[in-house]
Design an enzyme around this catalytic site. Structure first.
Site, PDB file in Angstrom:
ATOM      1  N   PRO A  11       5.944 -18.886  12.312  1.00 43.99           N
ATOM      2  CA  PRO A  11       6.883 -19.691  11.936  1.00 43.99           C
ATOM      3  C   PRO A  11       7.101 -20.665  13.217  1.00 43.99           C
ATOM      4  O   PRO A  11       6.987 -20.306  14.432  1.00 43.99           O
ATOM      5  CB  PRO A  11       8.226 -19.035  11.777  1.00 43.99           C
ATOM      6  CG  PRO A  11       7.784 -17.627  12.276  1.00 43.99           C
ATOM      7  CD  PRO A  11       6.338 -17.408  12.072  1.00 43.99           C
ATOM      8  N   ASN A  12       7.346 -22.022  13.073  1.00 45.42           N
ATOM      9  CA  ASN A  12       7.705 -22.988  13.885  1.00 45.42           C
ATOM     10  C   ASN A  12       6.434 -23.603  14.562  1.00 45.42           C
ATOM     11  O   ASN A  12       6.542 -24.516  15.528  1.00 45.42           O
ATOM     12  CB  ASN A  12       8.640 -22.402  14.865  1.00 45.42           C
ATOM     13  CG  ASN A  12      10.051 -22.272  14.190  1.00 45.42           C
ATOM     14  OD1 ASN A  12      10.631 -23.027  13.370  1.00 45.42           O
ATOM     15  ND2 ASN A  12      10.516 -20.976  14.444  1.00 45.42           N
ATOM     16  N   ARG A  19       8.529 -28.901  19.689  1.00 43.69           N
ATOM     17  CA  ARG A  19       9.371 -27.759  19.845  1.00 43.69           C
ATOM     18  C   ARG A  19       8.839 -27.403  21.440  1.00 43.69           C
ATOM     19  O   ARG A  19       7.856 -26.970  21.517  1.00 43.69           O
ATOM     20  CB  ARG A  19       9.235 -26.672  18.681  1.00 43.69           C
ATOM     21  CG  ARG A  19       9.962 -25.376  19.130  1.00 43.69           C
ATOM     22  CD  ARG A  19       9.780 -24.286  18.483  1.00 43.69           C
ATOM     23  NE  ARG A  19      10.567 -23.000  18.759  1.00 43.69           N
ATOM     24  CZ  ARG A  19      10.000 -22.001  18.890  1.00 43.69           C
ATOM     25  NH1 ARG A  19       8.907 -21.595  18.752  1.00 43.69           N
ATOM     26  NH2 ARG A  19      10.661 -20.928  19.481  1.00 43.69           N
ATOM     27  N   TYR A  24       5.403 -24.656  25.231  1.00 42.23           N
ATOM     28  CA  TYR A  24       4.318 -24.617  24.195  1.00 42.23           C
ATOM     29  C   TYR A  24       3.335 -25.978  24.534  1.00 42.23           C
ATOM     30  O   TYR A  24       2.347 -25.740  23.729  1.00 42.23           O
ATOM     31  CB  TYR A  24       4.821 -24.508  22.630  1.00 42.23           C
ATOM     32  CG  TYR A  24       5.907 -23.385  22.622  1.00 42.23           C
ATOM     33  CD1 TYR A  24       5.137 -22.204  22.497  1.00 42.23           C
ATOM     34  CD2 TYR A  24       7.354 -23.676  22.138  1.00 42.23           C
ATOM     35  CE1 TYR A  24       5.971 -21.081  22.010  1.00 42.23           C
ATOM     36  CE2 TYR A  24       7.912 -22.592  21.843  1.00 42.23           C
ATOM     37  CZ  TYR A  24       7.231 -21.322  21.694  1.00 42.23           C
ATOM     38  OH  TYR A  24       8.048 -20.229  21.661  1.00 42.23           O
ATOM     39  N   ASN A  75      -1.307 -15.628  15.644  1.00 40.29           N
ATOM     40  CA  ASN A  75      -0.217 -15.960  16.649  1.00 40.29           C
ATOM     41  C   ASN A  75       0.986 -15.715  15.450  1.00 40.29           C
ATOM     42  O   ASN A  75       1.321 -16.659  14.819  1.00 40.29           O
ATOM     43  CB  ASN A  75      -0.183 -17.283  17.223  1.00 40.29           C
ATOM     44  CG  ASN A  75       1.095 -17.517  18.033  1.00 40.29           C
ATOM     45  OD1 ASN A  75       1.979 -16.800  17.815  1.00 40.29           O
ATOM     46  ND2 ASN A  75       0.789 -18.593  18.862  1.00 40.29           N
ATOM     47  N   ALA A  78       7.418 -15.632  15.958  1.00 42.58           N
ATOM     48  CA  ALA A  78       9.000 -14.785  16.031  1.00 42.58           C
ATOM     49  C   ALA A  78       8.652 -13.665  15.311  1.00 42.58           C
ATOM     50  O   ALA A  78       9.272 -12.641  15.235  1.00 42.58           O
ATOM     51  CB  ALA A  78       9.920 -15.780  15.352  1.00 42.58           C
ATOM     52  N   GLU A 102      -4.255 -10.838  18.787  1.00 45.00           N
ATOM     53  CA  GLU A 102      -2.843 -11.457  18.984  1.00 45.00           C
ATOM     54  C   GLU A 102      -2.900 -12.269  19.749  1.00 45.00           C
ATOM     55  O   GLU A 102      -3.328 -12.143  21.021  1.00 45.00           O
ATOM     56  CB  GLU A 102      -2.177 -10.112  19.030  1.00 45.00           C
ATOM     57  CG  GLU A 102      -0.481 -10.828  19.100  1.00 45.00           C
ATOM     58  CD  GLU A 102       0.329  -9.790  19.772  1.00 45.00           C
ATOM     59  OE1 GLU A 102       1.817  -9.845  19.353  1.00 45.00           O
ATOM     60  OE2 GLU A 102       0.064  -8.468  19.997  1.00 45.00           O
ATOM     61  N   HIS A 104      -0.718 -15.433  22.007  1.00 46.54           N
ATOM     62  CA  HIS A 104       0.584 -16.232  22.137  1.00 46.54           C
ATOM     63  C   HIS A 104       0.404 -17.378  23.076  1.00 46.54           C
ATOM     64  O   HIS A 104      -0.246 -16.942  24.248  1.00 46.54           O
ATOM     65  CB  HIS A 104       1.897 -15.242  22.716  1.00 46.54           C
ATOM     66  CG  HIS A 104       1.916 -14.274  21.593  1.00 46.54           C
ATOM     67  ND1 HIS A 104       3.104 -14.369  20.741  1.00 46.54           N
ATOM     68  CD2 HIS A 104       1.697 -13.051  21.474  1.00 46.54           C
ATOM     69  CE1 HIS A 104       3.008 -13.328  19.790  1.00 46.54           C
ATOM     70  NE2 HIS A 104       2.260 -12.306  20.398  1.00 46.54           N
ATOM     71  N   ARG A 111       9.864 -14.295  29.173  1.00 40.81           N
ATOM     72  CA  ARG A 111      10.704 -15.143  28.314  1.00 40.81           C
ATOM     73  C   ARG A 111      12.193 -14.186  28.019  1.00 40.81           C
ATOM     74  O   ARG A 111      12.414 -13.346  28.651  1.00 40.81           O
ATOM     75  CB  ARG A 111      10.233 -15.899  27.091  1.00 40.81           C
ATOM     76  CG  ARG A 111       8.998 -16.830  27.612  1.00 40.81           C
ATOM     77  CD  ARG A 111       8.496 -17.634  26.483  1.00 40.81           C
ATOM     78  NE  ARG A 111       9.374 -18.355  25.969  1.00 40.81           N
ATOM     79  CZ  ARG A 111       9.114 -18.768  24.444  1.00 40.81           C
ATOM     80  NH1 ARG A 111       8.325 -18.053  23.810  1.00 40.81           N
ATOM     81  NH2 ARG A 111      10.318 -19.327  24.048  1.00 40.81           N
TER      82      ARG A 111
END
Length: 149
Positions: A11-12, A19, A24, A75, A78, A102, A104, A111
């Site tokens: 998502p996103n 964003r 990012y 990735n 969320a 995985e 990110h 964060r």
């Protein structure tokens, strides 16, 4: 003949470049798609980059990866922190003997506190964080290495 690899984004991530560019980066999903395709070609991999905001769709992609014996770079965004359904699907990928990396873009550990836990990391073959888009290249290199090992 090249090996197919799917790069799955949660998502996103369709909002890359818009964003939180300080977190990012300023590049968009199309740039990521182009970069991953080129990096894959260099490694002898046929890369397909996907993105969805729908948890069920990602789970379906993971099921198909198992059925089609396709390695995965993911990735989960969320979904990383709470999707036990996605964790179970990721587990099926690694249980099938397939690499699952995985990735990110940012470093979740640096964060918000809720981002510091991943339900994917314990079942992933490996995790790469905080390297921006370059992390996807490292993940694809890792998949190529694992397939040739």
């Amino acid at each position: 003949m090249s090996t197919k690899v799917i790069v799955v984004n949660g998502p996103n991530l369709g909002r890359l470049g818009v964003r939180e560019p300080d977190v990012y980066g300023h590049q968009d999903l199309e740039t990521l798609r182009r970069d991953c395709t080129e990096w894959g070609r260099e490694l002898g991999l046929e890369v397909e980059v996907r993105q969805t905001d729908d948890e069920a769709e990602i789970i379906g992609w993971m099921h198909r990866a198992v059925d089609e014996q396709t390695p995965v770079v993911m990735n989960p965004a969320a979904f990383t922190h709470y999707s036990y359904g996605l964790s179970d699907a990721a587990h099926m990928v690694t249980d099938a003997g397939l690499p699952l990396m995985e990735v990110h873009i940012s470093n979740p550990a640096s964060r918000d506190a809720f981002r510091r836990y991943s339900v994917i990391s314990p079942v992933a073959t490996g995790t790469i964080t905080g390297m921006g888009f370059y992390g996807y290249r490292l993940a694809l290199e890792s998949v190529a290495h694992l397939l040739n090992d």
